[in-house]
Design a protein around this motif. Structure first.
Motif, PDB file in Angstrom:
ATOM      1  N   PRO A  79       0.822  -1.218   0.000  1.00 38.01           N
ATOM      2  CA  PRO A  79       0.000   0.000   0.000  1.00 38.01           C
ATOM      3  C   PRO A  79       0.853   1.264   0.000  1.00 38.01           C
ATOM      4  O   PRO A  79       2.027   1.240   0.386  1.00 38.01           O
ATOM      5  N   ARG A  80       0.269   2.345  -0.423  1.00 42.41           N
ATOM      6  CA  ARG A  80       0.987   3.616  -0.487  1.00 42.41           C
ATOM      7  C   ARG A  80       0.141   4.710   0.154  1.00 42.41           C
ATOM      8  O   ARG A  80      -1.094   4.620   0.164  1.00 42.41           O
ATOM      9  N   PRO A  81       0.778   5.763   0.664  1.00 37.86           N
ATOM     10  CA  PRO A  81       0.027   6.840   1.305  1.00 37.86           C
ATOM     11  C   PRO A  81      -0.471   7.904   0.333  1.00 37.86           C
ATOM     12  O   PRO A  81      -1.091   8.875   0.753  1.00 37.86           O
ATOM     13  N   VAL A  82      -0.175   7.742  -0.930  1.00 34.64           N
ATOM     14  CA  VAL A  82      -0.605   8.708  -1.950  1.00 34.64           C
ATOM     15  C   VAL A  82      -1.448   7.966  -2.983  1.00 34.64           C
ATOM     16  O   VAL A  82      -1.403   6.736  -3.064  1.00 34.64           O
ATOM     17  N   PRO A  83      -2.229   8.692  -3.799  1.00 37.20           N
ATOM     18  CA  PRO A  83      -3.097   8.018  -4.778  1.00 37.20           C
ATOM     19  C   PRO A  83      -2.286   7.267  -5.833  1.00 37.20           C
ATOM     20  O   PRO A  83      -1.099   7.546  -6.071  1.00 37.20           O
ATOM     21  N   TYR A  84      -2.937   6.339  -6.490  1.00 40.05           N
ATOM     22  CA  TYR A  84      -2.344   5.645  -7.624  1.00 40.05           C
ATOM     23  C   TYR A  84      -2.544   6.469  -8.890  1.00 40.05           C
ATOM     24  O   TYR A  84      -3.563   7.143  -9.060  1.00 40.05           O
ATOM     25  N   GLU A  85      -1.558   6.389  -9.781  1.00 38.61           N
ATOM     26  CA  GLU A  85      -1.616   7.187 -11.007  1.00 38.61           C
ATOM     27  C   GLU A  85      -2.850   6.864 -11.842  1.00 38.61           C
ATOM     28  O   GLU A  85      -3.472   7.756 -12.409  1.00 38.61           O
ATOM     29  N   ILE A  86      -3.199   5.587 -11.911  1.00 42.96           N
ATOM     30  CA  ILE A  86      -4.334   5.205 -12.748  1.00 42.96           C
ATOM     31  C   ILE A  86      -5.634   5.786 -12.213  1.00 42.96           C
ATOM     32  O   ILE A  86      -6.539   6.151 -12.978  1.00 42.96           O
ATOM     33  N   ASP A  87      -5.732   5.908 -10.888  1.00 43.79           N
ATOM     34  CA  ASP A  87      -6.935   6.509 -10.302  1.00 43.79           C
ATOM     35  C   ASP A  87      -7.013   8.000 -10.625  1.00 43.79           C
ATOM     36  O   ASP A  87      -8.106   8.535 -10.878  1.00 43.79           O
ATOM     37  N   LEU A  88      -5.860   8.665 -10.597  1.00 43.12           N
ATOM     38  CA  LEU A  88      -5.847  10.090 -10.927  1.00 43.12           C
ATOM     39  C   LEU A  88      -6.204  10.312 -12.397  1.00 43.12           C
ATOM     40  O   LEU A  88      -6.927  11.259 -12.739  1.00 43.12           O
ATOM     41  N   GLN A  89      -5.709   9.432 -13.257  1.00 42.75           N
ATOM     42  CA  GLN A  89      -5.964   9.595 -14.687  1.00 42.75           C
ATOM     43  C   GLN A  89      -7.422   9.358 -15.048  1.00 42.75           C
ATOM     44  O   GLN A  89      -7.890   9.840 -16.083  1.00 42.75           O
ATOM     45  N   SER A  90      -8.124   8.611 -14.195  1.00 38.82           N
ATOM     46  CA  SER A  90      -9.551   8.368 -14.454  1.00 38.82           C
ATOM     47  C   SER A  90     -10.461   9.372 -13.744  1.00 38.82           C
ATOM     48  O   SER A  90     -11.689   9.268 -13.835  1.00 38.82           O
ATOM     49  N   ASP A  91      -9.864  10.339 -13.050  1.00 36.38           N
ATOM     50  CA  ASP A  91     -10.632  11.373 -12.357  1.00 36.38           C
ATOM     51  C   ASP A  91     -10.807  12.575 -13.290  1.00 36.38           C
ATOM     52  O   ASP A  91      -9.824  13.236 -13.642  1.00 36.38           O
ATOM     53  N   PRO A  92     -12.028  12.879 -13.726  1.00 39.70           N
ATOM     54  CA  PRO A  92     -12.230  14.001 -14.668  1.00 39.70           C
ATOM     55  C   PRO A  92     -11.730  15.329 -14.115  1.00 39.70           C
ATOM     56  O   PRO A  92     -11.186  16.155 -14.863  1.00 39.70           O
ATOM     57  N   GLY A  93     -11.910  15.561 -12.814  1.00 46.71           N
ATOM     58  CA  GLY A  93     -11.453  16.816 -12.228  1.00 46.71           C
ATOM     59  C   GLY A  93      -9.949  16.959 -12.314  1.00 46.71           C
ATOM     60  O   GLY A  93      -9.427  18.040 -12.633  1.00 46.71           O
ATOM     61  N   PHE A  94      -9.226  15.871 -12.047  1.00 45.57           N
ATOM     62  CA  PHE A  94      -7.764  15.925 -12.133  1.00 45.57           C
ATOM     63  C   PHE A  94      -7.318  16.129 -13.577  1.00 45.57           C
ATOM     64  O   PHE A  94      -6.384  16.902 -13.846  1.00 45.57           O
ATOM     65  N   VAL A  95      -7.964  15.436 -14.499  1.00 47.45           N
ATOM     66  CA  VAL A  95      -7.595  15.583 -15.917  1.00 47.45           C
ATOM     67  C   VAL A  95      -7.809  17.021 -16.372  1.00 47.45           C
ATOM     68  O   VAL A  95      -6.993  17.590 -17.107  1.00 47.45           O
ATOM     69  N   GLU A  96      -8.889  17.640 -15.900  1.00 51.70           N
ATOM     70  CA  GLU A  96      -9.169  19.030 -16.280  1.00 51.70           C
ATOM     71  C   GLU A  96      -8.116  19.981 -15.713  1.00 51.70           C
ATOM     72  O   GLU A  96      -7.643  20.886 -16.414  1.00 51.70           O
ATOM     73  N   ARG A  97      -7.754  19.776 -14.460  1.00 52.31           N
ATOM     74  CA  ARG A  97      -6.724  20.636 -13.860  1.00 52.31           C
ATOM     75  C   ARG A  97      -5.374  20.446 -14.554  1.00 52.31           C
ATOM     76  O   ARG A  97      -4.623  21.406 -14.754  1.00 52.31           O
ATOM     77  N   ALA A  98      -5.046  19.199 -14.927  1.00 58.61           N
ATOM     78  CA  ALA A  98      -3.792  18.944 -15.638  1.00 58.61           C
ATOM     79  C   ALA A  98      -3.777  19.643 -16.991  1.00 58.61           C
ATOM     80  O   ALA A  98      -2.766  20.233 -17.403  1.00 58.61           O
ATOM     81  N   ALA A  99      -4.908  19.608 -17.686  1.00 60.80           N
ATOM     82  CA  ALA A  99      -4.994  20.283 -18.978  1.00 60.80           C
ATOM     83  C   ALA A  99      -4.832  21.788 -18.815  1.00 60.80           C
ATOM     84  O   ALA A  99      -4.236  22.463 -19.666  1.00 60.80           O
ATOM     85  N   GLY A 100      -5.358  22.324 -17.706  1.00 58.34           N
ATOM     86  CA  GLY A 100      -5.196  23.750 -17.462  1.00 58.34           C
ATOM     87  C   GLY A 100      -3.740  24.140 -17.256  1.00 58.34           C
ATOM     88  O   GLY A 100      -3.360  25.288 -17.520  1.00 58.34           O
ATOM     89  N   LEU A 101      -2.910  23.196 -16.787  1.00 58.46           N
ATOM     90  CA  LEU A 101      -1.480  23.456 -16.613  1.00 58.46           C
ATOM     91  C   LEU A 101      -0.662  23.085 -17.842  1.00 58.46           C
ATOM     92  O   LEU A 101       0.568  23.213 -17.835  1.00 58.46           O
ATOM     93  N   GLY A 102      -1.346  22.602 -18.891  1.00 60.35           N
ATOM     94  CA  GLY A 102      -0.645  22.230 -20.104  1.00 60.35           C
ATOM     95  C   GLY A 102       0.035  20.881 -20.024  1.00 60.35           C
ATOM     96  O   GLY A 102       0.994  20.622 -20.753  1.00 60.35           O
ATOM     97  N   LEU A 103      -0.466  19.983 -19.147  1.00 61.33           N
ATOM     98  CA  LEU A 103       0.137  18.666 -18.968  1.00 61.33           C
ATOM     99  C   LEU A 103      -0.841  17.593 -19.394  1.00 61.33           C
ATOM    100  O   LEU A 103      -2.057  17.723 -19.211  1.00 61.33           O
TER     101      LEU A 103
END
Length: 429
Positions: A219-243
């Motif tokens: 287990p890890r104390p931070v989120p998994y990358e795949i979970d972040l990539q499937s989160d629409p809010g995170f994807v939107e914020r990443a796009a706002g930063l140009g990533l």
């Protein structure tokens, strides 16, 4: 000003890595630099503050890594049903046999003591193996390709970090009670041998942590990358930063580790500084400089050595738990004295033994060089051999020797520091 300038240099090196290579690489260096700084801080407590020459750092780091498995890995129900209770009973029986032998040695008269202790140990060994071995075989036979061990408690992984420090402290207490009467090279040999024993146990006792088959998916104390990539809010914020989502998720996870590790390092550094400037710290330095005079003043030198040995080892165990959490797996085969003992000592020596900030600086600087020297060496060798004919034995030899640049660089740095700054980049004040 010198301290600020040197830390600014290290920061510039990490930022430069992010700008010239990638921010993922820079954060990887930063995270392992933070963990290495905690390890070197622990060794600095032992050597810089008390003059204890411990070359068993690897064993305490591995003990901290084991704590992550024991605390946060999910329990294997089938293995516990097959022989878990018998394994625990065997271990308790073994501890009882040791306690009985120690009690007999303490209570009996000298003429009878040796025979009774030998009888208790010899008979107890066969009873212990008769109880433990069948249980271990039953546990290791449960799906050995995927489990084959008891697992852990399934608790949050952050709890494993202090437990790693406590386990390492317990091992240090057992070592210190037997080896701290030794001095200099004798203590070094004892700690090195015990560290190798710890690694041998981790490699061969599959029921404990799968041995060389490794425990993965911790287990890890931070989120998994795949979970972040499937989160629409995170994807939107990443796009706002140009990533793109993949890059943004990896950076987010590594930055999360960086913040956690930095918080732990800052807390430990503050506590270490307070200890250094306290009456306890002045007493430890007085013992380090002149044990005879300190003993004449009524100080219990052996007890104080045991105390600081346990504290330094606990920091190494804590760092080992953090490193295993960062890796997400426990791999006993990767624990080597070169990486987890020699390199930590280089960090302390180069940074400045006796100076907590120096040991932290050495942790960052030496780890950066350890990571970056090989690609820099590759570029250097390609540049040097660009004018040589293809197929030349000398060109092939130089290009094949790039992997040795790390060892060469560490040796050269150590020699230069010992020659021109024998007290380190940030000497003890």
């Amino acid at each position: 000003m010198r301290t600020l300038a040197l830390f600014a240099l290290v920061a510039a090196l990490i930022v430069g890595t992010g700008l010239l290579q990638s921010w993922n690489t820079a954060l990887v260096i930063l995270n392992m630099g933070l963990v290495s700084a905690i390890m070197s801080l622990g060794v600095n407590l032992q050597w810089g503050l008390a003059g204890l020459f411990n070359v068993g750092v690897m064993g305490f780091v591995a003990t901290g890594g084991l704590a992550v498995v024991l605390v946060s890995a999910p329990p294997v129900a089938e293995a516990w049903s097959a022989g878990g209770a018998r394994v625990i009973g065997g271990l308790v029986l073994g501890a009882g046999i040791i306690a009985a032998a120690a009690l007999a040695r303490a209570r009996l008269r000298p003429g009878l003591r040796g025979w009774v202790v030998a009888l208790v140990v010899l008979a107890g060994f066969f009873v212990y193996r008769a109880v433990l071995d069948p249980a271990v075989e039953a546990v290791e036979a449960v799906s050995p390709a995927t489990t084959g061990y008891l697992g852990g408690l399934g608790l949050p992984v952050l709890l494993a970090w202090p437990v790693g420090g406590v386990l390492a402290a317990g091992v240090a207490w057992a070592i210190g009670k037997t080896a701290l009467g030794l001095r200099s090279d004798y203590l070094a040999i004892a700690t090195l041998g015990i560290a190798e024993i710890i690694i041998a146990v981790l490699k061969n006792e599959d029921w404990l942590a799968r041995g060389v088959k490794n425990v993965i998916g911790l287990p890890r104390p931070v989120p998994y990358e795949i979970d972040l990539q499937s989160d629409p809010g995170f994807v939107e914020r990443a796009a706002g930063l140009g990533l793109d989502p993949t890059t943004a998720s990896t950076l987010y996870v590594k930055l999360g580790y960086s913040l956690l590790f930095a918080a732990v390092l800052v807390i430990l550094l503050v506590l270490a500084q307070l200890a250094l400037k306290s009456p306890w710290g002045r007493m430890m330095r007085a013992i380090r400089d002149n044990e005879v005079a300190a003993a004449a003043m009524g100080k219990n030198v052996t007890a104080r050595h045991l105390q600081v040995f346990i504290l330094g080892s606990a920091l190494c165990g804590l760092a080992g738990a953090m490193m295993t959490t960062l890796d997400g797996q426990l791999t006993p085969g990767t624990y080597q004295p070169l990486r987890y003992t020699f390199l930590i000592w280089v960090m302390v020596i180069v940074g400045g033994s006796g100076n907590n900030f120096g040991s932290v600086l050495g942790g960052f600087l030496i780890w950066f060089l350890w990571v970056q020297v090989e690609p820099i060496g590759q570029w250097l060798m390609v540049a040097l051999t660009s004018g040589m004919a293809d197929g030349s034995w000398l060109k092939a030899h130089l290009l094949d020797s790039v992997q040795h640049m790390r060892l060469l660089t560490m040796g050269v740095i150590l020699l230069l520091v010992l020659r021109f700054a024998p007290r380190g980049l940030l000497p003890e004040r």
